[in-house]
Structures are given as C-alpha cells and as structure tokens.
Design an enzyme around this catalytic site. Sequence first.
Site, PDB file in Angstrom:
ATOM      1  N   CYS A 174       0.867  -1.172   0.000  1.00  0.00           N
ATOM      2  CA  CYS A 174       0.000   0.000   0.000  1.00  0.00           C
ATOM      3  C   CYS A 174       0.905   1.223   0.000  1.00  0.00           C
ATOM      4  CB  CYS A 174      -0.901  -0.007   1.236  1.00  0.00           C
ATOM      5  SG  CYS A 174      -1.973   1.437   1.335  1.00  0.00           S
ATOM      6  N   LEU A 175       1.025   1.833  -1.164  1.00  0.00           N
ATOM      7  CA  LEU A 175       1.844   3.037  -1.319  1.00  0.00           C
ATOM      8  C   LEU A 175       1.116   3.935  -2.308  1.00  0.00           C
ATOM      9  CD1 LEU A 175       4.542   4.436  -0.605  1.00  0.00           C
ATOM     10  CD2 LEU A 175       5.538   3.295  -2.594  1.00  0.00           C
TER      11      LEU A 175
END
EC number: 2.3.2.34
Length: 146
Positions: free
Chosen positions: A55-56
């Site tokens: 999750c970026l």
Amino acid sequence: FFCFVLCFLIDEGYYQGGKFQFETEVPDAYNMVPPKVKCLTRIWHPNITETGEICLSLLREHSIDGTGWAPTRTLKDVVWGLNSLFTVNLQQQKNRFFPLFTLSFSLFKDLLNFDDPLNIEAAEHHLRDKEDFRNKVEDYIKRYAR
C-alpha cells in the site's frame, strides 16, 4: 516491459538490520502508468501484506486525493516511496537527504502508517502491544530478511 529487484538495507527503526527486496516491473506504458512493485521478502508491516502486496499511494494509477501516479513521477520517486515505508519520522529523513535530492516529500505521506493499513492484523498488533509487535518484526527479520 522490464523488471528489476531493489534491495533496501534498513539502518534504523523497527526494521533495522533487515534486508528487504522489492520486484519492480516497469510496463511498456511507463510513464503513463506506474510500475508494479511487490515485496519479495516476508515482512510484518502495516502497509505490506505477508504475500508482498504494498500500500503506497504513489503506486496507485487512479487516486482521488492527488497523491497517486502521474506521468511526472519517476522511478526515483518509487525508490523514495518504498524507503518511506520504513521511516517513522519524515522530518528526520527530509533533513538527512534534502541536500541530495529535490523532490516533494508530500508524496510520501504513507510512511510507516498504522492509521490506514493494508495489513490490518499488523496494525492492530502494534496498537495492542508495541513491544510484542517489535518482537515479531525482529523475528521476521531473523527468519526472512538477512
């Protein structure tokens, strides 16, 4: 497309002493679409699943908050973004590296994020018992990240 592996050796924080590898696949349509990145090293992290999903925000092709991928982003931004996942203190990182690079640190709001996790179990573990969380991170580093 082309593919390469990035290796991060972490020298501070929860993940100190760990060696983490990320497979980076750059599509033919790059710079119009982001690279696909997967963590190859098993890790106990609120923003990385044990199967390697990340999750970026800057890796999102479509983002309503404006922090997702844009054609102006570069692979250098991806490297900085991945590094930010291991950083708790953005100001410290900015002071440490700002003279070397000129890029917007607002891109890396993700940091080590316990408030909007992908790995909810890891984030809840941290909230429940920080010392036990640290112990599990250290165990994962010893088993998977040397």
